[in-house]
Write a protein that holds these residues in place. Sequence first.
Motif, PDB file in Angstrom:
ATOM      1  N   LEU A   1      33.995  39.904  50.242  1.00  0.00           N
ATOM      2  CA  LEU A   1      35.164  39.033  50.286  1.00  0.00           C
ATOM      3  C   LEU A   1      35.050  38.130  51.506  1.00  0.00           C
ATOM      4  N   ALA A   2      35.316  36.839  51.305  1.00  0.00           N
ATOM      5  CA  ALA A   2      35.258  35.895  52.423  1.00  0.00           C
ATOM      6  C   ALA A   2      36.424  34.926  52.317  1.00  0.00           C
ATOM      7  N   ARG A   3      36.739  34.272  53.427  1.00  0.00           N
ATOM      8  CA  ARG A   3      37.799  33.277  53.431  1.00  0.00           C
ATOM      9  C   ARG A   3      37.341  32.055  52.634  1.00  0.00           C
ATOM     10  N   ALA A   4      38.244  31.509  51.816  1.00  0.00           N
ATOM     11  CA  ALA A   4      37.919  30.337  50.989  1.00  0.00           C
ATOM     12  C   ALA A   4      38.987  29.269  51.160  1.00  0.00           C
ATOM     13  N   GLY A   5      39.416  29.062  52.391  1.00  0.00           N
ATOM     14  CA  GLY A   5      40.480  28.097  52.634  1.00  0.00           C
ATOM     15  C   GLY A   5      41.740  28.818  53.075  1.00  0.00           C
ATOM     16  N   ASP A   6      42.778  28.047  53.345  1.00  0.00           N
ATOM     17  CA  ASP A   6      44.031  28.608  53.825  1.00  0.00           C
ATOM     18  C   ASP A   6      44.695  29.456  52.743  1.00  0.00           C
ATOM     19  N   GLY A   7      44.883  30.738  53.025  1.00  0.00           N
ATOM     20  CA  GLY A   7      45.543  31.628  52.082  1.00  0.00           C
ATOM     21  C   GLY A   7      44.721  31.970  50.861  1.00  0.00           C
ATOM     22  N   ALA A   8      43.383  31.808  50.932  1.00  0.00           N
ATOM     23  CA  ALA A   8      42.546  32.050  49.760  1.00  0.00           C
ATOM     24  C   ALA A   8      41.309  32.854  50.151  1.00  0.00           C
ATOM     25  N   VAL A   9      40.767  33.583  49.172  1.00  0.00           N
ATOM     26  CA  VAL A   9      39.552  34.358  49.365  1.00  0.00           C
ATOM     27  C   VAL A   9      38.583  34.088  48.223  1.00  0.00           C
ATOM     28  N   SER A  10      37.293  34.277  48.491  1.00  0.00           N
ATOM     29  CA  SER A  10      36.273  34.260  47.448  1.00  0.00           C
ATOM     30  C   SER A  10      35.756  35.682  47.269  1.00  0.00           C
ATOM     31  N   LEU A  11      35.159  35.959  46.104  1.00  0.00           N
ATOM     32  CA  LEU A  11      34.705  37.308  45.779  1.00  0.00           C
ATOM     33  C   LEU A  11      33.347  37.249  45.102  1.00  0.00           C
ATOM     34  N   HIS A  12      32.464  38.156  45.501  1.00  0.00           N
ATOM     35  CA  HIS A  12      31.207  38.373  44.796  1.00  0.00           C
ATOM     36  C   HIS A  12      31.042  39.879  44.663  1.00  0.00           C
ATOM     37  N   ALA A  13      30.922  40.356  43.426  1.00  0.00           N
ATOM     38  CA  ALA A  13      30.803  41.790  43.175  1.00  0.00           C
ATOM     39  C   ALA A  13      29.547  42.056  42.363  1.00  0.00           C
ATOM     40  N   VAL A  14      28.746  43.037  42.818  1.00  0.00           N
ATOM     41  CA  VAL A  14      27.501  43.397  42.137  1.00  0.00           C
ATOM     42  C   VAL A  14      27.513  44.891  41.851  1.00  0.00           C
ATOM     43  N   ASP A  15      26.665  45.306  40.907  1.00  0.00           N
ATOM     44  CA  ASP A  15      26.524  46.744  40.663  1.00  0.00           C
ATOM     45  C   ASP A  15      25.511  47.318  41.660  1.00  0.00           C
ATOM     46  N   THR A  16      25.182  48.586  41.495  1.00  0.00           N
ATOM     47  CA  THR A  16      24.327  49.249  42.483  1.00  0.00           C
ATOM     48  C   THR A  16      22.875  48.767  42.425  1.00  0.00           C
ATOM     49  N   THR A  17      22.495  48.011  41.377  1.00  0.00           N
ATOM     50  CA  THR A  17      21.153  47.438  41.296  1.00  0.00           C
ATOM     51  C   THR A  17      21.109  46.041  41.917  1.00  0.00           C
ATOM     52  N   GLY A  18      22.264  45.485  42.289  1.00  0.00           N
ATOM     53  CA  GLY A  18      22.330  44.138  42.843  1.00  0.00           C
ATOM     54  C   GLY A  18      22.629  43.069  41.821  1.00  0.00           C
ATOM     55  N   ALA A  19      22.823  43.433  40.546  1.00  0.00           N
ATOM     56  CA  ALA A  19      23.133  42.458  39.497  1.00  0.00           C
ATOM     57  C   ALA A  19      24.595  42.038  39.601  1.00  0.00           C
ATOM     58  N   THR A  20      24.835  40.742  39.518  1.00  0.00           N
ATOM     59  CA  THR A  20      26.201  40.233  39.630  1.00  0.00           C
ATOM     60  C   THR A  20      27.037  40.663  38.425  1.00  0.00           C
ATOM     61  N   VAL A  21      28.216  41.205  38.710  1.00  0.00           N
ATOM     62  CA  VAL A  21      29.162  41.608  37.670  1.00  0.00           C
ATOM     63  C   VAL A  21      30.327  40.628  37.595  1.00  0.00           C
ATOM     64  N   LEU A  22      30.778  40.165  38.752  1.00  0.00           N
ATOM     65  CA  LEU A  22      31.929  39.268  38.791  1.00  0.00           C
ATOM     66  C   LEU A  22      31.811  38.362  40.006  1.00  0.00           C
ATOM     67  N   SER A  23      32.110  37.072  39.807  1.00  0.00           N
ATOM     68  CA  SER A  23      32.167  36.147  40.938  1.00  0.00           C
ATOM     69  C   SER A  23      33.414  35.296  40.808  1.00  0.00           C
ATOM     70  N   LEU A  24      33.967  34.926  41.936  1.00  0.00           N
ATOM     71  CA  LEU A  24      35.223  34.182  42.001  1.00  0.00           C
ATOM     72  C   LEU A  24      35.119  33.184  43.149  1.00  0.00           C
ATOM     73  N   ASP A  25      35.242  31.899  42.813  1.00  0.00           N
ATOM     74  CA  ASP A  25      35.144  30.874  43.851  1.00  0.00           C
ATOM     75  C   ASP A  25      36.330  30.925  44.806  1.00  0.00           C
ATOM     76  N   SER A  26      37.522  31.135  44.249  1.00  0.00           N
ATOM     77  CA  SER A  26      38.714  31.114  45.099  1.00  0.00           C
ATOM     78  C   SER A  26      39.886  31.784  44.395  1.00  0.00           C
ATOM     79  N   LEU A  27      40.612  32.587  45.147  1.00  0.00           N
ATOM     80  CA  LEU A  27      41.903  33.117  44.713  1.00  0.00           C
ATOM     81  C   LEU A  27      42.910  32.811  45.807  1.00  0.00           C
ATOM     82  N   VAL A  28      43.909  32.009  45.446  1.00  0.00           N
ATOM     83  CA  VAL A  28      44.976  31.675  46.385  1.00  0.00           C
ATOM     84  C   VAL A  28      46.066  32.734  46.264  1.00  0.00           C
ATOM     85  N   MET A  29      46.433  33.309  47.408  1.00  0.00           N
ATOM     86  CA  MET A  29      47.524  34.286  47.464  1.00  0.00           C
ATOM     87  C   MET A  29      48.729  33.614  48.105  1.00  0.00           C
ATOM     88  N   ARG A  30      49.906  33.866  47.547  1.00  0.00           N
ATOM     89  CA  ARG A  30      51.110  33.258  48.099  1.00  0.00           C
ATOM     90  C   ARG A  30      52.093  34.333  48.553  1.00  0.00           C
TER      91      ARG A  30
END
Length: 335
Positions: free
Chosen positions: A240-269
């Motif tokens: 999880l990393a900061r993706a702007g004011d009030g937002a985060v980005s996400l990169h999730a992989v399985d135990t082999t390193g294969a990407t399962v889910l990616s998200l450029d930005s989620l704004v939380m209010r």
Amino acid sequence: GGLPLADSGELLLTGRVSCSEHTWLADHAVSGTVLLPGTAFVELALHAGSATGCDSLDSLELEAPLVLPATGGVRVQLRVSPADDSGRRTVSIHSSPEGHGSPATWTRHAQGVLVPDPAPTVPSADWARDWPPAGERVEGSELYDRFTALGYEYGEVFRGVRAVWRRPDALLAEVRLPDRAATGSGRFGVHPALPDAALQPWVAGGLLDLPDDGVLLPFAWQGVRSRSTTAPSDVLRVRLARAGDGAVSLHAVDTTGATVLSLDSLVMRPLSNGRLAELLGADADSGPLYRVEWRPRPANTAPPRSWALLGPDADGLADVPSPAPSAADAGGTGR
């Protein structure tokens, strides 16, 4: 597959959600009210996308919480528009409580855009090679103590964070789908409780500012890509990393390193406790506390002897005299 609507190019998908049938949902509550997780809206939208050749969710904006009743359920509809010249489609998610008569009252909870993704860009997962990672470690149990103090009420299914490692530029975490949810995870591309847990480490600090009064709720998702695998994993490594004011980005992989889910930005209010109670109360209630109702009066009922005007005196209405008693009412006593 859904129901293609004649002469429009639209696709309609319908379903039903209830805590009695989907028992794991009862483990997701805020201030005592069970809410459909934001990640469940994302899963629904991605499912609609897979039925229309749009594998990526370009954007999804959550407009209203979906409150789940303790008994009974809610009907859910997804409407997918015809594709434009670039193949993009809009998607909207609505719900209606069961047992509220006809015509049904529908609430739109989310609206977004689905896009084709023939050659998705896979982000680098170098950060997941050496595991467990270096950094200040925070145990999952400590995170859930913080969530409880803030008003988030996560039950067993949504307590998937095992540990978090703080780094100057990001938070790394390991999340695991609890056994009670894993038994039914085959019905999902990715079980909503797993990406929900993957986003929870924000509370460890450094990425989002906690409100002084209230909670942070997901508002706008951008660039969501879910990659199904032949053997879906119940364990994810997350960045999880900061993706702007009030937002985060996400990169999730399985135990082999294969990407399962990616998200450029989620704004939380932020939402204050007072406003949250107002929204949830309005959504959960079956109707207004008071309403106007006209009741017929029998024809032989005597008219009232006096009148009352509620509110300010407008145009002298309060000075209208009482009607004179009729002969049949002579000698009666005013009420």
